[in-house]
Scaffold this active site. Sequence first.
Site, short mmCIF file in Angstrom:
data_model
loop_
_atom_site.label_atom_id
_atom_site.label_comp_id
_atom_site.label_asym_id
_atom_site.label_seq_id
_atom_site.Cartn_x
_atom_site.Cartn_y
_atom_site.Cartn_z
N CYS A 98 26.17 0.54 1.95
CA CYS A 98 26.88 -0.43 2.80
C CYS A 98 25.97 -0.99 3.91
CB CYS A 98 28.14 0.23 3.34
SG CYS A 98 29.36 -0.96 3.84
N ARG A 132 38.32 -7.97 5.77
CA ARG A 132 37.43 -6.92 5.26
C ARG A 132 37.81 -6.57 3.81
NH1 ARG A 132 34.53 -4.72 9.26
NH2 ARG A 132 33.98 -2.85 8.04
N HIS A 201 31.39 4.15 -0.14
CA HIS A 201 31.38 5.30 0.76
C HIS A 201 32.20 6.42 0.13
CE1 HIS A 201 29.78 3.36 4.38
NE2 HIS A 201 30.54 2.32 4.12
N1 GLN Z 1 29.10 -3.49 9.44
C1 GLN Z 1 28.96 -3.78 8.03
C2 GLN Z 1 30.18 -4.54 7.48
O1 GLN Z 1 31.22 -4.54 8.10
C3 GLN Z 1 28.79 -2.50 7.24
C4 GLN Z 1 30.03 -1.63 7.26
C5 GLN Z 1 29.81 -0.28 6.61
O2 GLN Z 1 28.70 0.26 6.60
N2 GLN Z 1 30.94 0.32 6.10
O3 GLN Z 1 30.08 -5.12 6.40
#
Ligand code: GLN
Length: 249
Positions: A98, A132, A201
Amino acid sequence: MNPSMSLKIAHFYPDLLNLYGDRGNLITLMKRCEWRGITCTVQAVSLGQAFDASQYDLAFLGGGQDYEQNLLQDDFLSQKGQSIIDAVEDGFVFLCVCGGYQLMGRYYQETNGERIECLGALDIYTEAEEKRLIGDSVSESRHLSSAGYDPLLVGFENHAGRTYLGKQVQPLALVRKGGGNNGQDQTEGAIHNNTYCTYYHGSFLPKNPGMADLLIEKALKRRYKQFEQLMQLDCQMENNARNYLLSCK
Ligand code: GLN
């Protein structure tokens, strides 16, 4: 057993890039080595510390919020950047998750339009959107199946960034369920040489033992020219977790 071998792992910014249990990836690599009699050590490489790839066999970058990505950007580019770029091109084994994945690309553009210049080690770029991509995800990797491992990858994603792949990288997998790199082109993650990137993740490797073994195998092959194959392990518990996630609609 695969006795008398060792694996040295560099863990980049464990104090800053460690979202959603990313440290579980290191635990998985250590245990899957230990169960085979392979000595595995992990060394933190954080702010102010240089990275000498010759001292390691594998490196891990976890996920982070935009705040942490901004915080370490200068150190990542100036302190470690060229050695990471050289190592990627030399076939060193990386796992990047990520935020760590995004930092390996050309830039990360936040939702306010601000661009975080990234390393440019991979032919990718990322642009964040307000909505998101969050949830459990399943994808299928031809790369894993061609290496003799279970092609299905399961994980949990939570990212604003939409990552787009250039011609010099291949997707790690194709999405069956979830958003993947950008919620549009069905790709998930990226591969370039022995650099493996994913949005998963959860953490990623405990539920994807084949991916963990592929990374260990690639790293040991680089260090031990006579290395042939890893000893098989019982993956019943891991597969129980996978099968539960695969059964979820
Ligand atoms: N900040 C980055 C995003 O929002 C990565 C997020 C993350 O590592 N889960 O895409």
